[in-house]
Design a protein around this motif. Structure first.
Motif, PDB file in Angstrom:
ATOM      1  N   PRO A   1       0.809  -1.226   0.000  1.00 46.47           N
ATOM      2  CA  PRO A   1       0.000   0.000   0.000  1.00 46.47           C
ATOM      3  C   PRO A   1       0.843   1.277   0.000  1.00 46.47           C
ATOM      4  O   PRO A   1       1.940   1.320   0.556  1.00 46.47           O
ATOM      5  N   ALA A   2       0.299   2.322  -0.625  1.00 50.15           N
ATOM      6  CA  ALA A   2       0.887   3.665  -0.588  1.00 50.15           C
ATOM      7  C   ALA A   2       0.230   4.416   0.563  1.00 50.15           C
ATOM      8  O   ALA A   2      -0.942   4.782   0.476  1.00 50.15           O
ATOM      9  N   LEU A   3       0.972   4.652   1.627  1.00 51.56           N
ATOM     10  CA  LEU A   3       0.376   5.163   2.863  1.00 51.56           C
ATOM     11  C   LEU A   3       0.951   6.493   3.327  1.00 51.56           C
ATOM     12  O   LEU A   3       0.402   7.111   4.244  1.00 51.56           O
ATOM     13  N   ASN A   4       2.034   6.940   2.699  1.00 49.53           N
ATOM     14  CA  ASN A   4       2.723   8.133   3.178  1.00 49.53           C
ATOM     15  C   ASN A   4       2.465   9.332   2.264  1.00 49.53           C
ATOM     16  O   ASN A   4       1.786   9.217   1.239  1.00 49.53           O
ATOM     17  N   ASN A   5       3.043  10.471   2.609  1.00 48.73           N
ATOM     18  CA  ASN A   5       2.808  11.711   1.868  1.00 48.73           C
ATOM     19  C   ASN A   5       4.079  12.315   1.282  1.00 48.73           C
ATOM     20  O   ASN A   5       4.056  13.446   0.805  1.00 48.73           O
ATOM     21  N   CYS A   6       5.184  11.561   1.305  1.00 47.65           N
ATOM     22  CA  CYS A   6       6.454  12.107   0.826  1.00 47.65           C
ATOM     23  C   CYS A   6       7.336  10.993   0.268  1.00 47.65           C
ATOM     24  O   CYS A   6       7.548   9.965   0.934  1.00 47.65           O
ATOM     25  N   TYR A   7       7.870  11.227  -0.962  1.00 52.10           N
ATOM     26  CA  TYR A   7       8.760  10.246  -1.593  1.00 52.10           C
ATOM     27  C   TYR A   7      10.015  10.937  -2.139  1.00 52.10           C
ATOM     28  O   TYR A   7      10.608  10.477  -3.106  1.00 52.10           O
ATOM     29  N   THR A   8      10.387  12.024  -1.502  1.00 49.19           N
ATOM     30  CA  THR A   8      11.618  12.721  -1.858  1.00 49.19           C
ATOM     31  C   THR A   8      12.753  12.205  -0.971  1.00 49.19           C
ATOM     32  O   THR A   8      12.573  11.268  -0.176  1.00 49.19           O
ATOM     33  N   GLU A   9      13.907  12.833  -1.071  1.00 49.00           N
ATOM     34  CA  GLU A   9      15.031  12.455  -0.226  1.00 49.00           C
ATOM     35  C   GLU A   9      14.758  12.736   1.249  1.00 49.00           C
ATOM     36  O   GLU A   9      15.481  12.259   2.127  1.00 49.00           O
ATOM     37  N   GLU A  10      13.690  13.484   1.538  1.00 51.02           N
ATOM     38  CA  GLU A  10      13.319  13.776   2.920  1.00 51.02           C
ATOM     39  C   GLU A  10      12.509  12.647   3.571  1.00 51.02           C
ATOM     40  O   GLU A  10      12.224  12.702   4.765  1.00 51.02           O
ATOM     41  N   SER A  11      12.144  11.645   2.799  1.00 49.23           N
ATOM     42  CA  SER A  11      11.359  10.540   3.351  1.00 49.23           C
ATOM     43  C   SER A  11      12.128   9.842   4.470  1.00 49.23           C
ATOM     44  O   SER A  11      13.340   9.638   4.393  1.00 49.23           O
ATOM     45  N   GLU A  12      11.422   9.450   5.493  1.00 47.06           N
ATOM     46  CA  GLU A  12      12.029   8.760   6.631  1.00 47.06           C
ATOM     47  C   GLU A  12      12.273   7.287   6.365  1.00 47.06           C
ATOM     48  O   GLU A  12      12.936   6.609   7.162  1.00 47.06           O
ATOM     49  N   PHE A  13      11.773   6.771   5.254  1.00 43.12           N
ATOM     50  CA  PHE A  13      11.812   5.333   5.022  1.00 43.12           C
ATOM     51  C   PHE A  13      12.972   4.941   4.100  1.00 43.12           C
ATOM     52  O   PHE A  13      13.121   5.460   2.991  1.00 43.12           O
ATOM     53  N   THR A  14      13.755   3.995   4.580  1.00 38.74           N
ATOM     54  CA  THR A  14      14.945   3.559   3.854  1.00 38.74           C
ATOM     55  C   THR A  14      14.617   3.010   2.475  1.00 38.74           C
ATOM     56  O   THR A  14      15.373   3.227   1.517  1.00 38.74           O
ATOM     57  N   SER A  15      13.496   2.312   2.350  1.00 41.53           N
ATOM     58  CA  SER A  15      13.159   1.688   1.073  1.00 41.53           C
ATOM     59  C   SER A  15      12.945   2.718  -0.034  1.00 41.53           C
ATOM     60  O   SER A  15      13.150   2.409  -1.211  1.00 41.53           O
ATOM     61  N   VAL A  16      12.526   3.929   0.323  1.00 42.81           N
ATOM     62  CA  VAL A  16      12.366   4.979  -0.685  1.00 42.81           C
ATOM     63  C   VAL A  16      13.723   5.325  -1.295  1.00 42.81           C
ATOM     64  O   VAL A  16      13.836   5.548  -2.510  1.00 42.81           O
ATOM     65  N   GLN A  17      14.739   5.342  -0.468  1.00 46.94           N
ATOM     66  CA  GLN A  17      16.077   5.665  -0.952  1.00 46.94           C
ATOM     67  C   GLN A  17      16.719   4.465  -1.655  1.00 46.94           C
ATOM     68  O   GLN A  17      17.334   4.614  -2.708  1.00 46.94           O
ATOM     69  N   GLU A  18      16.555   3.272  -1.085  1.00 44.10           N
ATOM     70  CA  GLU A  18      17.202   2.082  -1.652  1.00 44.10           C
ATOM     71  C   GLU A  18      16.516   1.590  -2.921  1.00 44.10           C
ATOM     72  O   GLU A  18      17.182   1.103  -3.846  1.00 44.10           O
ATOM     73  N   ASN A  19      15.183   1.676  -2.958  1.00 41.51           N
ATOM     74  CA  ASN A  19      14.409   1.106  -4.069  1.00 41.51           C
ATOM     75  C   ASN A  19      13.712   2.164  -4.910  1.00 41.51           C
ATOM     76  O   ASN A  19      12.869   1.839  -5.740  1.00 41.51           O
ATOM     77  N   GLY A  20      14.054   3.426  -4.692  1.00 45.51           N
ATOM     78  CA  GLY A  20      13.368   4.506  -5.396  1.00 45.51           C
ATOM     79  C   GLY A  20      13.766   4.683  -6.845  1.00 45.51           C
ATOM     80  O   GLY A  20      13.146   5.461  -7.566  1.00 45.51           O
ATOM     81  N   GLU A  21      14.781   3.949  -7.294  1.00 46.69           N
ATOM     82  CA  GLU A  21      15.201   3.951  -8.692  1.00 46.69           C
ATOM     83  C   GLU A  21      15.537   2.524  -9.100  1.00 46.69           C
ATOM     84  O   GLU A  21      16.044   1.735  -8.298  1.00 46.69           O
ATOM     85  N   GLY A  22      15.219   2.189 -10.342  1.00 44.00           N
ATOM     86  CA  GLY A  22      15.668   0.920 -10.895  1.00 44.00           C
ATOM     87  C   GLY A  22      14.769  -0.277 -10.664  1.00 44.00           C
ATOM     88  O   GLY A  22      15.126  -1.383 -11.054  1.00 44.00           O
ATOM     89  N   TYR A  23      13.597  -0.072 -10.059  1.00 43.01           N
ATOM     90  CA  TYR A  23      12.701  -1.212  -9.804  1.00 43.01           C
ATOM     91  C   TYR A  23      11.276  -0.920 -10.280  1.00 43.01           C
ATOM     92  O   TYR A  23      10.301  -1.208  -9.614  1.00 43.01           O
ATOM     93  N   LEU A  24      11.174  -0.343 -11.459  1.00 42.48           N
ATOM     94  CA  LEU A  24       9.901  -0.028 -12.136  1.00 42.48           C
ATOM     95  C   LEU A  24       9.206   1.176 -11.494  1.00 42.48           C
ATOM     96  O   LEU A  24       9.145   2.240 -12.083  1.00 42.48           O
ATOM     97  N   LEU A  25       8.645   1.022 -10.310  1.00 48.15           N
ATOM     98  CA  LEU A  25       8.038   2.166  -9.639  1.00 48.15           C
ATOM     99  C   LEU A  25       9.155   2.992  -9.005  1.00 48.15           C
ATOM    100  O   LEU A  25       9.908   2.489  -8.184  1.00 48.15           O
ATOM    101  N   THR A  26       9.237   4.264  -9.370  1.00 46.51           N
ATOM    102  CA  THR A  26      10.291   5.116  -8.820  1.00 46.51           C
ATOM    103  C   THR A  26       9.708   6.102  -7.804  1.00 46.51           C
ATOM    104  O   THR A  26       8.509   6.387  -7.804  1.00 46.51           O
ATOM    105  N   ALA A  27      10.576   6.626  -6.963  1.00 44.23           N
ATOM    106  CA  ALA A  27      10.155   7.615  -5.980  1.00 44.23           C
ATOM    107  C   ALA A  27       9.624   8.874  -6.669  1.00 44.23           C
ATOM    108  O   ALA A  27       8.663   9.492  -6.208  1.00 44.23           O
TER     109      ALA A  27
END
Length: 369
Positions: free
Chosen positions: A240-266
């Motif tokens: 699920p998409a539950l948060n309100n931020c997907y920039t470098e300011e996101s608190e979640f590690t997966s946004v940074q680790e998986n935010g590029e190169g896995y189809l859905l990007t940040a």
């Protein structure tokens, strides 16, 4: 583990820009699916104010739909009012970033879901942003849940002519309406048919969605708890998409680790949020971003499935932990090696099979309810 050649392919396909009309045209290619799943269906409508929200009902088997049709047959001349046909249901909300996809595009997914779970699946054609920004789509979903839970599905089977029967058997889809049954409708009678109410019994309504649909399922569960209009027994949230931020300011590690190169990007996720919101302040609304909710007590039993290589992975798991800390019954599973969007793949895909194993176990475990 994803191989190096596959990583190279994924990287090439994981473009950051999201052009709305192109994305919609690409999504709509699914309508050309040459291998349709045979499944009995009914097209329906629920009312959100004056707006008719299209629904599609998927029956798990021929027998279940035939039993409902038989309930319409007048066998008891002394019977008055509508017949009642209770049935548990999975109310499904499709993904697509709140701006793409449709009931038709998810036709195969929902047909397989009905067959795999043995439950009625009701797919909601909620209105899409940006033409209909938050909270329009959520309120469409709420209207469908309210109608099902309150027993407002009224259907009267007409007497089929031989020609109508042939047409119906070919399409396997009929039309019905969802609305409160008036006294006049309750008294409606004919020689050959009997009105019927398809109602979801107490404890029988589960909401389920993938990605943006998981957001809608989570938000609907919050909204139903807050209004107290009807109960939701279970929520099944698939990456699920539950948060309100997907920039470098996101608190979640997966946004940074998986935010590029896995189809859905940040960056795509940020663009989806921009299209979904009606104003910037929407991002602070827990119905927009359920993980922001301060009070998560008294929520439905919850199953959360996340994908290992998904920017949304950590927020889904964090939401599950917050639900659990608030005293709710929560089950979580991370699907190893999976990418965002896997649930829309065929039932033979191993990640989908694993997901249905978890879903069926969750649905059958009534001892915790």
């Amino acid at each position: 583990m994803i191989s190096k050649p596959m990583r190279a392919i994924l990287h090439a396909l994981s473009y950051s820009d999201m052009e709305l009309e192109s994305s919609r045209r690409l999504a709509d290619l699914k309508k050309l699916d040459p291998v349709r799943i045979f499944c009995r269906k009914l097209d329906a409508e629920a009312y959100n104010g004056d707006y008719k929200v299209p629904l599609r009902l998927y029956f798990p088997s021929e027998e279940v739909m035939e039993n409902m049709e038989k309930a319409c047959d007048r066998k008891d001349e002394a019977a008055t009012g509508p017949a009642s046909f209770p049935m548990s249901a999975l109310l499904f909300f499709h993904g697509g970033g709140w701006v793409t996809e449709s009931v038709e595009n998810y036709d195969r997914v929902c047909a397989r879901m009905a067959q795999a779970t043995g439950q009625l699946v009701v797919s909601v054609e909620y209105r899409l942003a940006p033409e209909h920004p938050f909270p329009t789509g959520l309120r469409d979903c709420y209207a469908a849940a309210r109608a099902l839970s309150k027993g407002e599905l009224y259907w009267e089977r007409p007497v089929d002519t031989e020609e109508q029967q042939t047409e119906s058997n070919a399409s396997r889809t009929r039309r019905i309406s969802l609305h409160p049954v008036s006294n006049e409708a309750s008294q409606k009678d004919s020689q050959n048919t009997r009105p019927i109410l398809l109602r979801v019994p107490a404890g029988g309504l589960s909401v389920i969605g993938d990605s943006a649909g998981g957001n809608l399922a989570a938000a609907l569960s919050l909204m139903a708890r807050d209004t107290g209009e009807f109960p939701i027994a279970r929520q099944i949230l698939i990456y699920p998409a539950l948060n309100n931020c997907y920039t470098e300011e996101s608190e979640f590690t997966s946004v940074q680790e998986n935010g590029e190169g896995y189809l859905l990007t940040a960056k795509k996720m940020e663009r989806y949020l921009e299209l979904y919101e009606s104003a910037p302040e929407d991002r602070q609304n827990p119905y927009f971003a359920p993980i922001l909710a301060n009070d998560l007590q008294n929520m439905p039993r919850t199953l959360i499935l996340t994908a290992e290589y998904d920017p949304l992975r950590d927020e889904g798991e964090a939401y599950g932990e917050r639900l659990r800390a608030a005293g709710n019954d929560v089950e979580m599973h991370r699907i190893a090696d999976a990418l965002h969007g896997f649930f829309a793949l065929g039932i033979k895909f191993w990640h989908v099979q694993e997901s249905f194993d978890y879903i069926n176990s969750f649905l059958k475990d009534r001892e915790k309810e």
